[in-house]
Design a protein around this motif. Structure first.
Motif, PDB file in Angstrom:
ATOM      1  N   ALA A   1       0.825  -1.199   0.000  1.00  0.00           N
ATOM      2  CA  ALA A   1       0.000   0.000   0.000  1.00  0.00           C
ATOM      3  C   ALA A   1       0.866   1.258   0.000  1.00  0.00           C
ATOM      4  O   ALA A   1       0.518   2.266  -0.596  1.00  0.00           O
ATOM      5  N   GLU A   2       2.010   1.191   0.655  1.00  0.00           N
ATOM      6  CA  GLU A   2       2.854   2.372   0.763  1.00  0.00           C
ATOM      7  C   GLU A   2       3.630   2.673  -0.517  1.00  0.00           C
ATOM      8  O   GLU A   2       3.672   3.796  -0.993  1.00  0.00           O
ATOM      9  N   ARG A   3       4.249   1.622  -1.054  1.00  0.00           N
ATOM     10  CA  ARG A   3       5.208   1.825  -2.140  1.00  0.00           C
ATOM     11  C   ARG A   3       4.681   1.390  -3.492  1.00  0.00           C
ATOM     12  O   ARG A   3       5.362   1.538  -4.499  1.00  0.00           O
ATOM     13  N   GLY A   4       3.518   0.766  -3.506  1.00  0.00           N
ATOM     14  CA  GLY A   4       3.095   0.105  -4.725  1.00  0.00           C
ATOM     15  C   GLY A   4       3.557  -1.339  -4.664  1.00  0.00           C
ATOM     16  O   GLY A   4       4.665  -1.621  -4.221  1.00  0.00           O
TER      17      GLY A   4
ATOM     18  N   ILE B   1      -8.260   8.473   2.373  1.00  0.00           N
ATOM     19  CA  ILE B   1      -7.180   7.822   3.109  1.00  0.00           C
ATOM     20  C   ILE B   1      -6.178   8.823   3.670  1.00  0.00           C
ATOM     21  O   ILE B   1      -5.744   8.716   4.815  1.00  0.00           O
ATOM     22  N   GLU B   2      -5.841   9.810   2.839  1.00  0.00           N
ATOM     23  CA  GLU B   2      -4.809  10.750   3.276  1.00  0.00           C
ATOM     24  C   GLU B   2      -5.377  11.972   3.979  1.00  0.00           C
ATOM     25  O   GLU B   2      -4.646  12.903   4.293  1.00  0.00           O
TER      26      GLU B   2
ATOM     27  N   PHE C   1      -7.973  -0.885  -0.254  1.00  0.00           N
ATOM     28  CA  PHE C   1      -8.465   0.113  -1.193  1.00  0.00           C
ATOM     29  C   PHE C   1      -7.333   0.677  -2.056  1.00  0.00           C
ATOM     30  O   PHE C   1      -7.501   0.909  -3.248  1.00  0.00           O
ATOM     31  N   ARG C   2      -6.184   0.852  -1.437  1.00  0.00           N
ATOM     32  CA  ARG C   2      -5.031   1.319  -2.215  1.00  0.00           C
ATOM     33  C   ARG C   2      -4.681   0.324  -3.304  1.00  0.00           C
ATOM     34  O   ARG C   2      -4.310   0.698  -4.421  1.00  0.00           O
TER      35      ARG C   2
ATOM     36  N   GLY D   1     -10.507   7.638  -2.746  1.00  0.00           N
ATOM     37  CA  GLY D   1      -9.069   7.519  -2.551  1.00  0.00           C
ATOM     38  C   GLY D   1      -8.494   8.652  -1.728  1.00  0.00           C
ATOM     39  O   GLY D   1      -7.511   8.486  -1.003  1.00  0.00           O
ATOM     40  N   GLU D   2      -9.145   9.814  -1.839  1.00  0.00           N
ATOM     41  CA  GLU D   2      -8.656  10.970  -1.084  1.00  0.00           C
ATOM     42  C   GLU D   2      -8.894  10.817   0.416  1.00  0.00           C
ATOM     43  O   GLU D   2      -8.190  11.435   1.221  1.00  0.00           O
TER      44      GLU D   2
ATOM     45  N   GLY E   1      -4.684   1.608  -6.878  1.00  0.00           N
ATOM     46  CA  GLY E   1      -3.321   1.859  -7.300  1.00  0.00           C
ATOM     47  C   GLY E   1      -2.787   0.914  -8.351  1.00  0.00           C
ATOM     48  O   GLY E   1      -1.942   1.291  -9.156  1.00  0.00           O
TER      49      GLY E   1
ATOM     50  N   THR F   1     -12.617   7.125  -7.151  1.00  0.00           N
ATOM     51  CA  THR F   1     -11.604   8.175  -7.307  1.00  0.00           C
ATOM     52  C   THR F   1     -11.613   9.109  -6.102  1.00  0.00           C
ATOM     53  O   THR F   1     -10.572   9.361  -5.481  1.00  0.00           O
ATOM     54  N   MET F   2     -12.793   9.612  -5.766  1.00  0.00           N
ATOM     55  CA  MET F   2     -12.868  10.547  -4.659  1.00  0.00           C
ATOM     56  C   MET F   2     -12.606   9.849  -3.333  1.00  0.00           C
ATOM     57  O   MET F   2     -12.026  10.429  -2.413  1.00  0.00           O
TER      58      MET F   2
END
Lengths: 208, 208
Positions: free
Chosen positions: A24-27, A171-172, A105-106, A168-169, A110, A165-166
């Motif tokens: 999830a962090e790096r791909g 998470i951060e 989800f990432r 995804g926001e 991703g 798409t939305m």
DNA sequence: TTCTACAGTATACATGTGTGCACTGAAAAA
DNA sequence: TTTTTCAGTGCACACATGTATACTGTAGAA
């Protein structure tokens, strides 16, 4: 205590969770077999007792994802008791899902681009299933409300695209700002549903 | 021939193109400095004459992306001569863009999740700019057509989300099936625009 | 109780990685 | 012409990677 099969399954879980966390962090493509093994607290060679390579692990992750998506749909339906806004309840369930399963989800958002071909194929299959289920729901609702939609499957696809798409926001985003996001997604979904409605024939309107 | 500065710039380009090519397939995080150098036909150590690490290269890629997105908007506006459907022309420009810049587009869609924090920040800034420009366009069009929209910026965001998501499928699709995709995107965009229209007040309708 | 299956370990190796250091050759400045 | 600058090379290092081979300890079948 745990018997042999259970123990093996537990280690498998550890590997899956480890891969999810690191990926999830790096791909996912940037995660090595050795890293996953270390994170799961086994030796690199023991990895092979569970998966024959990282590719196979990644497919297990997609299964995991599919499972969780179906769970999400079930939750959303359960939370909707018939009263209130179905859209609001669904979007709230969805954002909660993203918040509680950020790594899954990432993965979903991703690795659409970028991962191996088999992986992508499996991923899109899961997303397709999700869209189908949502299409069914839209069909049912529009029939129940006697508000026919032009193209329910396109509407579902559009809604999913926007929500994912939305979402995804989320998470951060700091937790306390997520309600705003929920509102924006709700508005977006409503726009799509409104735009999908077949126009009510004038005749009916003029003769009440 | 090329002077020194030009030569350096040319090598920089080679590095950027190499990174784009490799990163598009596996995800950017999975690409090593040495690979990029080899693909660009320089030694690993020469890499440092251009970027101080891979992170810095990745930021150059985002700049590249921003540039190409602005180019896309310019093209779309140029191709729209005032006649015909603005939506159709825009979507066609967009799908052509994706087809001609698959690697840049993969970067755009693939690295929203997963890349480094600085990278993501830069990426979202570019996407934000794109949404803003589209908002302006929607404002202009809706005023010109006297069809006011409820929430132009949300509409723009929604359209971008859908187009970017569905556009991603274009890359892996055989060329001859892309026209179908264009149609689907057009329909989706129209749904969103229709759903964004403020209802025409009944009074005006009833007194022609 | 003895035997076997097998999840997990230990060690080893060839190959890939980021990066420091000393270098070269040619373009550009003096 | 001489000197300086600097993109690019070659080599070297410590460390990470995937995977082969031989092993160990114990749960569960015989």
């Amino acid at each position: 205590m745990l018997n042999r099969a259970e123990q093996k399954l537990a280690t498998r879980r550890k590997l899956i969770d480890a891969a999810l966390r690191l990926g999830a962090e790096r791909g996912f493509g940037a995660v090595s077999l050795r890293e996953v093994a270390k994170e799961a607290e086994i030796t690199p060679t023991a990895f092979y007792r569970h998966f024959h390579d990282m590719e196979e692990l990644s497919l297990a992750l997609v299964d995991e994802l599919g499972l969780s998506l179906r769970q999400l749909l079930r939750d959303a339906r359960k939370n909707f008791d018939g009263s209130g806004s179905a859209v609001r309840v669904s979007v709230e369930s969805f954002v909660r899902y993203v918040s509680e399963n950020p790594n899954l989800f990432r993965l979903l958002q991703g690795e659409r681009q970028g991962a191996s071909s088999a992986f992508r194929k499996a991923l899109f299959a899961e997303i397709g299933r999700f869209v189908e289920e949502m299409t069914d729901d839209l069909d049912r609702i529009s029939i129940a409300l006697k508000q026919p939609l032009r193209n329910p499957s396109l509407a579902a696809e559009t809604i999913v695209a926007v929500a994912f798409t939305m979402g995804g926001e989320a998470i951060e985003m700091p937790r306390h700002r997520r309600p705003e996001l929920v509102e924006r997604i709700i508005q977006a979904v409503k726009i799509i549903l409104r735009g999908s409605l077949l126009p009510v024939s004038n005749r009916k309107r003029k003769t009440p």
